[in-house]
Structures are given as structure tokens and as C-alpha cells.
Design an enzyme around this catalytic site. Structure first.
Site, mmCIF file in Angstrom:
data_model
loop_
_atom_site.group_PDB
_atom_site.id
_atom_site.type_symbol
_atom_site.label_atom_id
_atom_site.label_comp_id
_atom_site.label_asym_id
_atom_site.label_seq_id
_atom_site.Cartn_x
_atom_site.Cartn_y
_atom_site.Cartn_z
ATOM 1 N N LEU A 148 0.842 -1.208 0.000
ATOM 2 C CA LEU A 148 0.000 0.000 0.000
ATOM 3 C C LEU A 148 0.870 1.248 0.000
ATOM 4 C CD1 LEU A 148 -2.664 -1.063 2.651
ATOM 5 C CD2 LEU A 148 -3.090 -0.662 0.225
ATOM 6 N N GLY A 149 2.011 1.154 0.610
ATOM 7 C CA GLY A 149 2.909 2.305 0.668
ATOM 8 C C GLY A 149 3.949 2.102 1.744
ATOM 9 N N GLY A 188 5.994 4.223 4.864
ATOM 10 C CA GLY A 188 6.090 5.432 5.680
ATOM 11 C C GLY A 188 7.306 5.392 6.576
ATOM 12 N N GLY A 189 7.337 6.282 7.544
ATOM 13 C CA GLY A 189 8.485 6.407 8.420
ATOM 14 C C GLY A 189 8.713 5.195 9.306
ATOM 15 N N PHE A 190 7.724 4.338 9.437
ATOM 16 C CA PHE A 190 7.895 3.177 10.321
ATOM 17 C C PHE A 190 8.134 1.882 9.556
ATOM 18 C CE2 PHE A 190 5.376 6.215 12.740
ATOM 19 C CZ PHE A 190 6.165 6.317 13.879
ATOM 20 N N ASP A 249 2.064 13.335 14.625
ATOM 21 C CA ASP A 249 2.254 13.332 13.183
ATOM 22 C C ASP A 249 0.917 13.406 12.450
ATOM 23 O OD1 ASP A 249 3.778 13.305 10.938
ATOM 24 O OD2 ASP A 249 3.988 11.127 10.856
HETATM 25 N N1 LIG Z 1 -5.234 0.749 7.923
HETATM 26 C C1 LIG Z 1 -4.943 1.083 6.669
HETATM 27 N N2 LIG Z 1 -5.831 0.856 5.684
HETATM 28 C C2 LIG Z 1 -5.543 1.195 4.412
HETATM 29 N N3 LIG Z 1 -4.396 1.783 4.022
HETATM 30 C C3 LIG Z 1 -3.476 2.046 4.970
HETATM 31 C C4 LIG Z 1 -3.701 1.713 6.323
HETATM 32 N N4 LIG Z 1 -2.626 2.112 7.039
HETATM 33 C C5 LIG Z 1 -1.772 2.656 6.169
HETATM 34 N N5 LIG Z 1 -2.270 2.618 4.919
HETATM 35 C C6 LIG Z 1 -1.628 3.149 3.711
HETATM 36 O O1 LIG Z 1 -0.324 2.661 3.644
HETATM 37 C C7 LIG Z 1 0.548 3.655 3.147
HETATM 38 C C8 LIG Z 1 1.717 3.797 4.100
HETATM 39 O O2 LIG Z 1 1.207 4.251 5.327
HETATM 40 P P1 LIG Z 1 2.091 4.768 6.507
HETATM 41 O O3 LIG Z 1 1.145 5.258 7.526
HETATM 42 O O4 LIG Z 1 3.071 3.755 6.890
HETATM 43 O O5 LIG Z 1 2.932 5.915 5.856
HETATM 44 P P2 LIG Z 1 2.577 7.388 5.498
HETATM 45 O O6 LIG Z 1 1.383 7.859 6.239
HETATM 46 O O7 LIG Z 1 2.534 7.472 4.010
HETATM 47 O O8 LIG Z 1 3.877 8.112 6.007
HETATM 48 P P3 LIG Z 1 4.328 8.458 7.495
HETATM 49 O O9 LIG Z 1 4.936 7.258 8.091
HETATM 50 O O10 LIG Z 1 5.276 9.540 7.298
HETATM 51 O O11 LIG Z 1 3.097 8.853 8.244
HETATM 52 C C9 LIG Z 1 -0.249 4.907 2.999
HETATM 53 O O12 LIG Z 1 -0.622 5.066 1.655
HETATM 54 C C10 LIG Z 1 -1.475 4.645 3.800
HETATM 55 O O13 LIG Z 1 -2.575 5.276 3.257
#
Ligand SMILES: Nc1ncnc2c1ncn2[C@@H]1O[C@H](COP(=O)(O)OP(=O)(O)OP(=O)(O)O)[C@@H](O)[C@H]1O
Length: 568
Positions: free
Chosen positions: A66-67, A69-71, A187
Site C-alpha cells: 500500500l505504501g 512510511g516512516g515506520f 504526526d
Molecule cells: N489501515 C490502513 N488501511 C488502508 N491503508 C493504509 C492503512 N494504514 C496505512 N495505509 C496506507 O499505507 C501507506 C503507508 O502508510 P504509513 O502510515 O506507513 O505511511 P505514510 O502515512 O505514508 O507516512 P508516514 O509514516 O510519514 O506517516 C499509505 O498510503 C497509507 O494510506
């Protein structure tokens, strides 16, 4: 908050025989088992094996990604055992924590439960793998919905945007005020607000900082996590200062600005002076005539100007440089509960009084527009206070028309009761307002402990009914029971609760009226009032409400933010 119990046998006690040692081990094992059973009784979190999650995500295949992020990376998966669709967050290995530390944090995250938070379903701590499993939220992020609306979806209208802001505020208010100790989000940003199919907002990524890489490391905090959220971070945070709940309020203000303007918090494709949303908006805040120019052009001017003024006022309060001048999220939530009912044709006719706890809200508003300062205080009376008690037996009728008629009838009855109780007549509010207007405005004194914000607008009951389902939340209900916020009105409550109302004709516009009140009074109130007697909307019902509050406790969060709980 959960902590795994420590199991240590005293080091100075040496067993004289191997039998004793065996006995101790058996006892230890039994205790561990019973404690673990207790733990799992208290949490609904599921513990997954790495293999289960690998199967769910097709071995973490790219197509499920899905993507990132920082974690770490987030994958979409389907749990084989239940068929549930989940989002699996695979935490970066360099941020690894001990099993116990990880489980402690995860168990406390598992306790958080609110309709506007993404629910943690379970976790995996297998070998060196650390994964978190969340409900999958299908509607994408708020950022994507604002910036790249799906072709098959209508762009979000004004009311929907205010509802999203209200929902996000409820989620944040839960973290700040209902969770003990409070959770500072750190955040909050449009990409961390997920929308479900009904566009109900769900905050994700909260409380993860302790699980992330480099916990406690200032360098780390100043690098990717802060850089990644530049544009949202409160100035005191980017300067390396303390994080408080007010830093979250700043970020919330940026999100609200994004909803209003359709712009990104940071957009490097724009000219230099427009790249940072807050910097771009600051001069406009001072010139209400320019507010309509800042609205997302995609809305094609379909919004209430009065609703816009209020939304901009709230956003400008939230993004103030000085953290203490920013409002509490509970105050923001209360104000947004009304804006989320607005329609492009006008805004609520309801006029309950709402109490603000934090004086910075009203001080900031007066800075925002000195014309809004009104001279005399409004004091909540005992009658007013008692009249705010909720009517638990109020019915919810699926037939909207029936509900509207019933509510209106009850409001009329309550109105006549209230009048006979306090001996006032139906014109008393008007007279009170005239009195206020006849007095010269006083300058705002920042040292003044009590100032009130008067917000005037209208809505139709139909709008309320439409919104009720979507906007209801546990947090609001808890606030009624536990009294931790003093909202004079909650959108998920049946409007039979509203105490003092009168039917009035309305002028179709709204304004904020900021009133300075008694210097000796610590409480503050927001008055959602009808504007005047003119207009022609015969069917609309105007409500007037006062709610006083009693402070029952306060505590400090770990960052020094003082949080007050009030009881109504
Ligand atoms: N519960 C979820 N349901 C659907 N998509 C999700 C869910 N959690 C995260 N995602 C998607 O996964 C991707 C990565 O999410 P993540 O929260 O790890 O990183 P981020 O928000 O892009 O960056 P950061 O870590 O800087 O907040 C994003 O596109 C987010 O929309």
C-alpha cells in the site's frame, strides 16, 4: 496502560536443592501462564505468527504494497482464518525493540478504541519481525481524496469537508482527553487520515513513535519524522522543542486549512510565497474579505460565507505560533460539531451555548477579528445548567419527517416550560442582545480569565438528522457520562436534549461574535445563537442554550501539557 509483569527470582536466594529449583520453576511457569491469560482477557488483540501474515499478504508481494512510511512498509492482506481484509505494517528492523517493550506498547495501543481511529487488530513479534495489523480502510487518505479525487467520485463538498474535520477532531480529542495518560499524536496530517467508504475519517499511525526507529534520539526526531511532516509540524516542534497536545492542535489547524483551501500543507510546485500553506494563509486571516478567495475553487463557491468565516477563524486559532494561544481540541471539536451541519444554503438555526474550557480559544478569536468582541458577559444560570441534562429516552425514528415533527413539537413544549421556569419571555434573548449592542466594545485583555465567543448561525433539522449517524461517536457519549468536556451540544445526541429553544425567523448569514466577559470568571462559553428576527424561514427552529461547567480535575501529560477535565 498495560505492562508485562516482571518475573524475577531474587538473586541472593540460592536453592539448596535441585527439587526446590524445580518447584520454583514450575511456580514461575504457572504464574506466567495465569498472567498471560489475564493479559489476553483484557485485550482483544490477536497475536499472529509471521507465517500467517506472510500468507495474508502473498508473501509481502509488491502488488499488496500500500505504501511505505516512516515506520516501514504497509501491505494489504486477507487473513486466511477469518477472511478479514487488513493492513499489515511491517516495522523497520533498525527500530527493533525487545519483545517485552514492543508488546507493552502494542498492548496499550490495542486499548485505544474510537470510531475515528483506525483499529489495531493484532500484532506479530516473531523472531526479529515486528508487525502491526490494522483494519483495512478502503477509501484512501484524506490527502489523496483532496488532491487526486477518484474519477468516479464527486469532489468533496463543503459540508463533507467540515464533517471530516469534525470526525478527525473527535479522534484527536479522544487521544488527548479520554485516554490516560493522553496520547500526543505527533504526526497528524492529511495522509494519516484515512477515509472509509462513507468518507468517515479514521486517524492512523498514532502512538507509534515509541515503536519507531531511533526512539528518544533527537537526531532521528529532527530528521525523517519531522522532515516528513514539514508543513504540519508546530513551530516549537520543528525548533526541537517540547511536544504537547497543542502541537497536535497546530497540525489539526493545517489539515483544516487543507480542507478549506484544497491546497497542500507544503507544495513546492507553487510560487515561493505560496508553498507553505500556513505562511500563505496568515495575511489572509487578517482580511476576512479575502476569505472566499482562499476556498478550494473546486467547490465553485458552493459554501456558506458565514460557515467559511467560522471555519477560517478556527483554523487560524489552531495554527498560532504560540502553543498556549491555540485552543484545546475539545473546544475545536465543539465548534466543528456545528460547522459540520452547515449546508451551502445556510447554516444551523440551532443556538445552544457551548462552553470553552481554554481561554486561548477566545483570546485568539478576538485577535483574529476585533469586531467580534462584544462588551458584556453572558453568565450561565442554574436554570440553564439543569436544562442541559440529556434525555436518554429520546427516540430515534428512521422516518426523518416524523422525527423532525416530533422534535419540533417537543422543542415547543420545552420552550414554554423553560419560559415559565425562569419567568422570562420569548423576547428576553433579543432584549439581552440589544443591551449588549448598546454598550461600547471593550478592548480584549489577554490577561482576562474569562472571555466568550458568540457564534451565530442556523441549520435545518433535516441536516441534523442526516449527519447524526455519521457523526456519532463513543467519545461524545463518554463526555456526557464522564464529563470530561463541556460541550453544550453534541451532534450524535438526539436534539430532544436541547433545552431552551424558540422558533424564530432567521437571516441567512452567520457571524462569530466574540464577547469579553467578567474578569473574575474562569469559565468561557460559546454561544451559538440565531442572528436576528429577520428572514423568512418559517420552518426553522432556533435554539438557545447555556451550559456552565465545573472543573473537577486536571493533570499533566508527559510533555508538560496541562489537561483539564470539566464536568457539566
Ligand atoms: N489501515 C490502513 N488501511 C488502508 N491503508 C493504509 C492503512 N494504514 C496505512 N495505509 C496506507 O499505507 C501507506 C503507508 O502508510 P504509513 O502510515 O506507513 O505511511 P505514510 O502515512 O505514508 O507516512 P508516514 O509514516 O510519514 O506517516 C499509505 O498510503 C497509507 O494510506
Amino acid at each position: 496502560m498495560h505492562c508485562f509483569p516482571c518475573f524475577s527470582t531474587p538473586r541472593n536466594k540460592k536453592s539448596s536443592s535441585s527439587d526446590e529449583a524445580n518447584n520454583n520453576e514450575v511456580k514461575l511457569h504457572e504464574r506466567r501462564q495465569s498472567d498471560e491469560a489475564e493479559q489476553s482477557e483484557e485485550t482483544t488483540l490477536k497475536i499472529f505468527s509471521f507465517r500467517e501474515l506472510a500468507t495474508a499478504t502473498k508473501n509481502f508481494r509488491q502488488e499488496c504494497l500500500l505504501g511505505e512510511g516512516g515506520f516501514g512498509r504497509v501491505y494489504k492482506g486477507t487473513l486466511k482464518s477469518t477472511g478479514q481484509v487488513v493492513a499489515v505494517k511491517q516495522l523497520d528492523k533498525h527500530g527493533l525493540h525487545g519483545n517485552k517493550e514492543f508488546q507493552t506498547e502494542v498492548l496499550s495501543l490495542g486499548q485505544l478504541d474510537h470510531p475515528n481511529l483506525v483499529k489495531l487488530v493484532g500484532y506479530c513479534a516473531d523472531g526479529d519481525q515486528r508487525l502491526l495489523v490494522y483494519d483495512y480502510i478502503s477509501g484512501g487518505t484524506l490527502e489523496d481524496n483532496l488532491q487526486e479525487p477518484k474519477p468516479n467520485r464527486e469532489p468533496m463538498d463543503w459540508t463533507m469537508r467540515m464533517q471530516i474535520a469534525y470526525g478527525a477532531a473527535q479522534g484527536l480529542e479522544y487521544l488527548h482527553d479520554k485516554v490516560d495518560p493522553p496520547v500526543i499524536y505527533r504526526d497528524l496530517k492529511a495522509s494519516n487520515i484515512l477515509l472509509d467508504d462513507d468518507l468517515c475519517p479514521k486517524l492512523c499511525d498514532f502512538g507509534l513513535h515509541k515503536l519507531g526507529p531511533g526512539t528518544g534520539d533527537k537526531m532521528m526526531a529532527l530528521s525523517s519524522r519531522v522532515m516528513g511532516t514539514y508543513g504540519y509540524s508546530a513551530p516549537e516542534y520543528t525548533r526541537g522543542g517540547t511536544l504537547t497536545t497543542k502541537s497536535d492542535v497546530y497540525s489539526f489547524g493545517v489539515v483544516l486549512l487543507e480542507l478549506i483551501t484544497g491546497r497542500k500543507a507544503l507544495d513546492t510546485t507553487k510560487p515561493n510565497d505560496e508553498q507553505n500553506l500556513v505562511s500563505w494563509a496568515q495575511p489572509i486571516f487578517r482580511d476576512p474579505k479575502r476569505y472566499p478567495d482562499m476556498v478550494d475553487p473546486i467547490l465553485k463557491k458552493k459554501f456558506s460565507e458565514r460557515g467559511l468565516n467560522q471555519a477560517v477563524a478556527i483554523a487560524s486559532m489552531c495554527v498560532q505560533e504560540e502553543p498556549t494561544a491555540r485552543p484545546l481540541i475539545s473546544d475545536v471539536m465543539v465548534a466543528l460539531s456545528f460547522l459540520s451541519m452547515s449546508t451551502e444554503d445556510g447554516i444551523p438555526t440551532a443556538v445552544p451555548m457551548l462552553s470553552f474550557k481554554d481561554k486561548s480559544m477566545s483570546i485568539a478569536l478576538s485577535r483574529h477579528d476585533s469586531n467580534l468582541v462584544s462588551p458584556t458577559p453572558e453568565v450561565a444560570t442554574e436554570d440553564d445548567k439543569s436544562s442541559t441534562s440529556s434525555d436518554e429516552e429520546s427516540s430515534v425514528d428512521n422516518e426523518k419527517e416524523m422525527v423532525n415533527k416530533k422534535k419540533k413539537k417537543k422543542l415547543e413544549e420545552e420552550d414554554s416550560l423553560t419560559e415559565s421556569d425562569d419567568g422570562s419571555d420569548s423576547n428576553s434573548d433579543d432584549e439581552h442582545e440589544k443591551d449588549q449592542e448598546s454598550q461600547p466594545p471593550k478592548p480584549v485583555d489577554e490577561k482576562n480569565q474569562a472571555q466568550s465567543l458568540k457564534i451565530k448561525y442556523r441549520y435545518s433539522w433535516e441536516d441534523v438528522d442526516i449527519n447524526e449517524g455519521r457523526l456519532s461517536s463513543k467519545s461524545s457519549q463518554k463526555s456526557n457520562d464522564g464529563g470530561s468536556i463541556s460541550s453544550g451540544y453534541e451532534s450524535n445526541k438526539d436534539h430532544d436534549d436541547l433545552p431552551k429553544e424558540k422558533e424564530e425567523k432567521e437571516e441567512d448569514h452567520t457571524h462569530l461574535e466574540h464577547m469579553q466577559s467578567s474578569k473574575t470568571d474562569d469559565s468561557q462559553s460559546v454561544y451559538f445563537d440565531d442572528d436576528d428576527d429577520s428572514g423568512d424561514d418559517n420552518e426553522e427552529v432556533s435554539l438557545h442554550r447555556v451550559k456552565s461547567e465545573v472543573e473537577v480535575g486536571s493533570f499533566e501529560d508527559d510533555s508538560g501539557a496541562s489537561l483539564h477535565h470539566t464536568e457539566s
